[in-house]
Design a protein around this motif. Structure first.
Motif, mmCIF file in Angstrom:
data_model
loop_
_atom_site.group_PDB
_atom_site.id
_atom_site.type_symbol
_atom_site.label_atom_id
_atom_site.label_comp_id
_atom_site.label_asym_id
_atom_site.label_seq_id
_atom_site.Cartn_x
_atom_site.Cartn_y
_atom_site.Cartn_z
ATOM 1 N N THR A 152 -5.975 66.699 20.408
ATOM 2 C CA THR A 152 -6.697 67.706 21.192
ATOM 3 C C THR A 152 -5.845 68.952 21.382
ATOM 4 O OG1 THR A 152 -7.974 66.016 22.307
ATOM 5 C CG2 THR A 152 -7.802 68.125 23.438
ATOM 6 N N LEU A 180 -6.215 71.229 18.466
ATOM 7 C CA LEU A 180 -7.505 71.921 18.488
ATOM 8 C C LEU A 180 -7.517 73.023 19.547
ATOM 9 C CD1 LEU A 180 -9.480 70.744 16.505
ATOM 10 C CD2 LEU A 180 -10.792 69.784 18.380
ATOM 11 N N ARG A 181 -6.945 72.727 20.704
ATOM 12 C CA ARG A 181 -6.951 73.702 21.804
ATOM 13 C C ARG A 181 -6.090 74.924 21.465
ATOM 14 N NH1 ARG A 181 -8.818 72.719 26.632
ATOM 15 N NH2 ARG A 181 -7.118 73.769 27.713
ATOM 16 N N GLY A 220 -8.163 76.957 18.983
ATOM 17 C CA GLY A 220 -9.261 77.613 19.711
ATOM 18 C C GLY A 220 -8.782 78.722 20.642
ATOM 19 N N ASN A 225 -15.873 78.229 16.935
ATOM 20 C CA ASN A 225 -16.648 77.655 18.032
ATOM 21 C C ASN A 225 -16.236 76.213 18.238
ATOM 22 O OD1 ASN A 225 -18.967 79.937 17.667
ATOM 23 N ND2 ASN A 225 -19.072 78.896 19.622
ATOM 24 N N THR A 226 -16.270 75.778 19.494
ATOM 25 C CA THR A 226 -15.835 74.409 19.786
ATOM 26 C C THR A 226 -17.014 73.577 20.273
ATOM 27 O OG1 THR A 226 -13.687 75.287 20.436
ATOM 28 C CG2 THR A 226 -14.180 73.052 21.142
ATOM 29 N N PHE A 239 -17.515 70.237 22.358
ATOM 30 C CA PHE A 239 -16.743 69.306 23.177
ATOM 31 C C PHE A 239 -17.449 67.964 23.274
ATOM 32 C CE2 PHE A 239 -15.718 73.590 24.666
ATOM 33 C CZ PHE A 239 -14.336 73.564 24.593
ATOM 34 N N ALA A 284 -23.017 75.977 18.507
ATOM 35 C CA ALA A 284 -21.764 76.348 17.829
ATOM 36 C C ALA A 284 -22.038 77.086 16.521
ATOM 37 C CB ALA A 284 -20.931 75.096 17.551
ATOM 38 N N LEU A 332 -14.666 73.673 15.644
ATOM 39 C CA LEU A 332 -13.710 72.686 16.155
ATOM 40 C C LEU A 332 -14.498 71.635 16.926
ATOM 41 C CD1 LEU A 332 -11.274 75.388 17.586
ATOM 42 C CD2 LEU A 332 -10.914 74.042 15.505
ATOM 43 N N ASP A 382 -14.202 68.136 19.145
ATOM 44 C CA ASP A 382 -13.271 67.224 19.813
ATOM 45 C C ASP A 382 -13.989 65.944 20.207
ATOM 46 O OD1 ASP A 382 -11.145 66.059 20.980
ATOM 47 O OD2 ASP A 382 -10.891 67.539 22.567
#
Ligand SMILES: Nc1ncnc2c1ncn2[C@@H]1O[C@H](COP(=O)(O)OP(=O)(O)OP(=O)(O)O)[C@@H](O)[C@H]1O
Length: 367
Positions: free
Chosen positions: A47, A50-51, A54, A82-83, A85, A151, A160, A162
């Motif tokens: 994570t 990814l963070r 982002g 774009n993420t 979640f 997204a 992205l 998660d």
């Protein structure tokens, strides 16, 4: 479709929280249009990678490049990403259409264009008739598809994700895996998908990035990671692999011997020059999958052979796993995988067996 062109590069990226370094000099090159899964146990740093991409966290050191240019200073809303979640993060008081169109609205896109693009995005995720519903009136899988539409609508360069399927039950999860993969092929956008589920990573990825303890252990196709593990961690992480400890023997072309308590085993080392270069006598493991083993005469002619006794059988639906105490060493147990049959497999506890496997299905990892 994957091109050879690089979209995103992480160069020697490290991240510390306080005194704890959770990512250590990560190098990762993502090609335009590919589907990469980042796979690893809890806490391995998936994570956090990814963070940082982002823009939700900054690297402690190292660079993140998009099309070759450093984006470390670029704020979240200026990154063409774009993420999605795990909890979808939908606005509960907005309809599906308003949720999906939100990103365009805040960018000041005209209403007529928003309507048209929301229609297209909902069509893509097969939710057109749900446009007027609220998130609470949708199933988990439908909410997931809304999050995906939201997204996609801003046409990001990179999506992205998660653990987006973690909250779904197994059947829906499988459906969503193929759905996501189909959409990714259709829109040809690069996906970086975090999961801790090996099967999911294998089912979806063009390439898998296996993480442990803040390090990338291996980056390769699902086939490579599964059949040609680069480390003991990767060999143990993917299922029921057999690992037999030993000392490296001589190299012969694309093969190398390893001397073990089961005798001398022949392993393939093609494509792994570090295994040809390792000194004789170095500690290593021979690694081979339960499905690579064949029983008795059916595998005669294979380079590797060992005798043993069946210690137990485990019915697992489509296949049955047999535990075999191998050689004269009570400590070495091998796992053999057989197709299940309605009348049961032709093996019972205490049966004496000879197991065979090919050198090409036997790899080495250093200890
Ligand atoms: N904001 C933070 N402050 C301090 N430590 C953090 C922070 N965020 C993450 N960590 C630590 O960094 C390490 C990596 O966390 P990360 O969430 O990236 O792991 P992960 O592989 O995604 O795990 P999971 O599968 O459980 O989500 C963990 O040890 C975690 O406790």
């Amino acid at each position: 479709m994957t091109t050879e062109r690089l979209l995103l590069e992480l160069r020697a990226v490290s991240k510390s929280f306080g005194h704890t370094e959770v990512l250590q000099r990560i190098d990762l090159a993502v090609r335009d249009g590919e589907f990469i899964t980042i796979l690893g146990p809890s806490g391995s740093g998936k994570t956090t990678i990814l963070r940082m991409i982002g823009g939700f966290e900054s690297p402690s050191s190292g660079e993140i490049l998009l099309d070759g240019a450093d984006i470390s200073a670029l704020p979240i809303n200026k990154r063409p990403f774009n993420t999605v979640f795990q909890d979808y993060a939908l606005f509960p008081h907005m309809t599906v259409a308003a949720n999906v169109g939100y990103g365009l609205k805040v960018r000041g896109v005209k209403n007529a264009e928003i309507d048209a693009r929301v229609g297209e995005a909902l069509q893509l995720v097969a939710l057109r008739e749900f446009a007027g519903r609220f998130p609470a009136q949708l199933s988990g899988g439908q909410r997931q598809r809304v999050a995906l539409a939201r997204a996609i609508i801003c046409r990001p360069r990179l999506i992205l994700l998660d653990e987006p399927l973690a909250a779904l039950d197994v059947e829906l999860r499988h459906q969503m895996q193929s759905f996501l993969k189909d959409i990714q092929r259709e829109i040809k956008t690069t996906f970086l998908f975090v999961t801790h589920d090996q099967e999911e990573a294998i089912a979806m990825a063009d390439r898998i990035c296996v993480m442990n303890n803040g390090h990338i252990q291996q980056l390769g196709s699902a086939h490579e990671v599964y059949y040609r593990p680069a480390s003991e961690f990767v060999a143990r992480f993917f299922g029921d692999n057999n690992l037999v400890e030993g000392r490296l023997g001589p190299v012969a072309g694309g093969h190398r011997r390893i001397e073990t308590a089961l005798g001398s085993l022949l392993c393939a080392i093609d494509g792994q020059p570090h295994l040809a270069a390792a000194p004789e006598g170095a500690a290593a493991y021979a690694v081979f999958r339960p499905e690579a083993l064949s029983l008795n005469a059916s595998g005669a002619g294979d380079e590797n052979q060992v005798r043993g006794h069946v210690t137990g059988l485990q019915f697992a639906g489509a296949h049955t796993l047999a535990n075999v105490r191998a050689g004269s060493d009570a400590l070495i147990h091998l796992r053999l995988r057989l197709p299940s049959k309605v009348e049961g497999v032709a093996l019972a506890a205490d049966d004496a067996v000879t197991l065979h496997w090919r050198a090409n299905a036997c790899r080495l990892v250093l200890k």
